[in-house]
Design an enzyme around this catalytic site. Structure first.
Site, PDB file in Angstrom:
ATOM      1  N   GLU A  90      -1.382  15.757  10.274  1.00  0.00           N
ATOM      2  CA  GLU A  90      -1.407  14.506  10.890  1.00  0.00           C
ATOM      3  C   GLU A  90      -0.603  14.412  12.146  1.00  0.00           C
ATOM      4  O   GLU A  90       0.391  15.058  12.404  1.00  0.00           O
ATOM      5  CB  GLU A  90      -0.491  13.759   9.833  1.00  0.00           C
ATOM      6  N   ARG A  91      -1.121  13.608  12.970  1.00  0.00           N
ATOM      7  CA  ARG A  91      -0.614  13.018  14.106  1.00  0.00           C
ATOM      8  C   ARG A  91       0.730  12.607  13.788  1.00  0.00           C
ATOM      9  O   ARG A  91       1.048  11.881  12.806  1.00  0.00           O
ATOM     10  CB  ARG A  91      -1.494  11.986  14.578  1.00  0.00           C
ATOM     11  N   ASN A 136      -5.699  12.728  14.231  1.00  0.00           N
ATOM     12  CA  ASN A 136      -5.225  13.568  12.827  1.00  0.00           C
ATOM     13  C   ASN A 136      -6.275  14.449  12.660  1.00  0.00           C
ATOM     14  O   ASN A 136      -7.491  13.982  12.858  1.00  0.00           O
ATOM     15  CB  ASN A 136      -5.310  12.232  11.743  1.00  0.00           C
ATOM     16  N   HIS A 171      -9.267  10.096  13.528  1.00  0.00           N
ATOM     17  CA  HIS A 171      -9.423  11.429  12.912  1.00  0.00           C
ATOM     18  C   HIS A 171     -10.587  12.377  13.327  1.00  0.00           C
ATOM     19  O   HIS A 171     -11.548  11.740  13.735  1.00  0.00           O
ATOM     20  CB  HIS A 171      -9.778  10.943  11.257  1.00  0.00           C
ATOM     21  N   CYS A 205      -2.350   3.591   7.252  1.00  0.00           N
ATOM     22  CA  CYS A 205      -1.774   4.750   6.479  1.00  0.00           C
ATOM     23  C   CYS A 205      -2.298   4.305   5.263  1.00  0.00           C
ATOM     24  O   CYS A 205      -2.138   3.360   4.612  1.00  0.00           O
ATOM     25  CB  CYS A 205      -0.175   4.607   6.547  1.00  0.00           C
ATOM     26  N   GLY A 222      -7.424  10.137   5.878  1.00  0.00           N
ATOM     27  CA  GLY A 222      -7.955  11.527   6.305  1.00  0.00           C
ATOM     28  C   GLY A 222      -8.855  11.674   5.144  1.00  0.00           C
ATOM     29  O   GLY A 222     -10.054  12.259   5.537  1.00  0.00           O
ATOM     30  N   ASN A 248       2.429  12.836  -0.229  1.00  0.00           N
ATOM     31  CA  ASN A 248       2.445  12.101   1.365  1.00  0.00           C
ATOM     32  C   ASN A 248       3.716  11.084   0.967  1.00  0.00           C
ATOM     33  O   ASN A 248       3.442  10.141   0.428  1.00  0.00           O
ATOM     34  CB  ASN A 248       1.333  11.598   1.630  1.00  0.00           C
ATOM     35  N   CYS A 280      -3.478  12.891   2.805  1.00  0.00           N
ATOM     36  CA  CYS A 280      -3.588  11.805   3.796  1.00  0.00           C
ATOM     37  C   CYS A 280      -4.646  10.681   3.387  1.00  0.00           C
ATOM     38  O   CYS A 280      -5.846  11.188   3.304  1.00  0.00           O
ATOM     39  CB  CYS A 280      -3.896  12.310   5.331  1.00  0.00           C
ATOM     40  N   ASN A 324      -2.400   6.261   1.896  1.00  0.00           N
ATOM     41  CA  ASN A 324      -1.417   6.580   0.791  1.00  0.00           C
ATOM     42  C   ASN A 324      -0.143   5.649   0.618  1.00  0.00           C
ATOM     43  O   ASN A 324       0.039   5.062  -0.063  1.00  0.00           O
ATOM     44  CB  ASN A 324      -0.764   7.952   1.013  1.00  0.00           C
TER      45      ASN A 324
HETATM   46  N1  LIG Z   1      -0.570   9.551   5.908  1.00  0.00           N
HETATM   47  C1  LIG Z   1      -1.463   8.783   6.150  1.00  0.00           C
HETATM   48  C2  LIG Z   1      -1.658   8.504   7.546  1.00  0.00           C
HETATM   49  C3  LIG Z   1      -0.139   8.116   8.727  1.00  0.00           C
HETATM   50  C4  LIG Z   1      -0.643   7.932   9.773  1.00  0.00           C
HETATM   51  C5  LIG Z   1      -1.162   9.111  10.699  1.00  0.00           C
HETATM   52  N2  LIG Z   1      -0.281  10.205  10.748  1.00  0.00           N
HETATM   53  C6  LIG Z   1      -1.327   8.758  12.029  1.00  0.00           C
HETATM   54  O1  LIG Z   1      -1.000   9.005  12.865  1.00  0.00           O
HETATM   55  O2  LIG Z   1      -2.519   7.885  12.255  1.00  0.00           O
HETATM   56  C7  LIG Z   1      -2.506   8.513   5.381  1.00  0.00           C
HETATM   57  O3  LIG Z   1      -2.359   8.468   3.966  1.00  0.00           O
HETATM   58  O4  LIG Z   1      -3.395   7.676   5.796  1.00  0.00           O
END
Ligand SMILES: N[C@@H](CCC[C@H](N)C(=O)O)C(=O)O
Length: 277
Positions: free
Chosen positions: A210-211, A192, A161, A75, A222, A13, A219, A77
């Site tokens: 992912e959103r 997500n 999520h 986020c 996630g 990621n 993620c 990661n």
């Molecule tokens: N890749 C991330 C999450 C990033 C944000 C996600 N796409 C959102 O819009 O909430 C992770 O590692 O948590």
């Protein structure tokens, strides 16, 4: 403007990390999209901006932008990469730091073996706070997607999520259903979409659409949300090792009201400068 950046990843990621403490940075959503573009820019799933803290009880502020230019709350990661970044850049010598994000304070810690553990906070399950439109508090709820009714658990790890259990993640319709779930009208802030296969009580396999970024190799939030969902459904027990397409994360959760702890790697790939108009 010439912008200094570092390219990092957590299990594939990938991130552009920008030091906004030692350089002045104000990026528009269009500029973020350009930098994130894998053909015309540097390329990333998320762009992370490291800023000075705005309050005395934290060490830094960390802002997160998806590849589509939208700013988001959390986020996982990225939080691990953030810690490695502030250490490698000499911005702090503390191994345990407190970081402000849009969804509150998280507490990442650099371990002796180089892995990073992050206290990701207490998961939120109340539908209105995810946000998820529902008049029920049930852990598993039906959701109509592409003419089918699937069963999801809505969890916020600071960001929203929708987790569904599938028989085989490799065969799951991640691209097609992921895009529909991301913009489903019952998730007013978008969402997500996680697809989880339970291997045994302490191991799951996970893919996340992912959103604002599409399917990523891993993620972090996630993984936390998926572990919360499978533990609540009594399909697994803490700790849980999460297999993603980019590698493995360890997640521990003591149950409702307790914070989720995530441990995994963070890697620096290269640094550079890019002109941003
Ligand atoms: N890749 C991330 C999450 C990033 C944000 C996600 N796409 C959102 O819009 O909430 C992770 O590692 O948590």
């Amino acid at each position: 403007m010439l912008l200094r950046f570092t390219k990092m990843h957590g299990l594939g990621n990938d991130f552009i990390v920008i030091d906004a403490i030692r350089q002045s940075v104000h990026l528009t959503p269009e500029q973020v999209r350009h930098l994130a573009d894998r053909h015309f820019g540097i390329g990333c799933d998320q762009l992370l901006v490291v800023e000075e803290a705005s309050r005395p009880d934290v060490d830094f502020r960390y802002r997160i932008f998806n590849a589509d230019g939208g700013e988001v709350e959390q986020c996982g990661n990225g939080a691990r990469c953030f810690v490695r970044f502030v250490h490698e850049q000499g911005l702090t010598a503390k191994r345990r730091i407190r970081v402000e994000t849009r969804s509150g304070i998280i507490a990442p810690q650099l371990e002796d073996d180089g892995l990073v553990t992050v206290d990701m906070g207490v998961p939120v399950l109340e539908p209105a706070r995810v946000p998820f439109v529902s008049d029920s508090d049930a852990i598993v709820q039906p959701l109509d997607v592409g003419g089918e009714t699937i069963a999801i658990t809505a969890v916020s790890m600071g960001n929203p999520h929708a987790v569904q259990v599938v028989a085989d993640v490799d065969a799951a319709p991640v691209a097609a259903h992921g895009a529909l779930i991301e913009r489903h009208p019952r998730f007013p802030a978008r969402v997500n979409a996680g697809f989880v296969q339970v291997v045994d009580a302490h191991r799951i396999r996970l893919r996340v659409f992912e959103r604002g970024a599409g399917e990523t190799l891993a993620c972090g939030t996630g993984a936390c949300a998926a572990v919360v969902a499978v533990i609540l459904c009594e399909l697994a027990q803490s700790p849980v090792r999460v297999e993603t397409r980019g590698g493995e994360l360890d997640i521990a959760w003591g149950g409702p009201g307790q914070p989720v702890l995530m441990t995994g790697p963070a890697v620096t790939v290269f640094a550079g400068e890019i002109a941003v108009d």
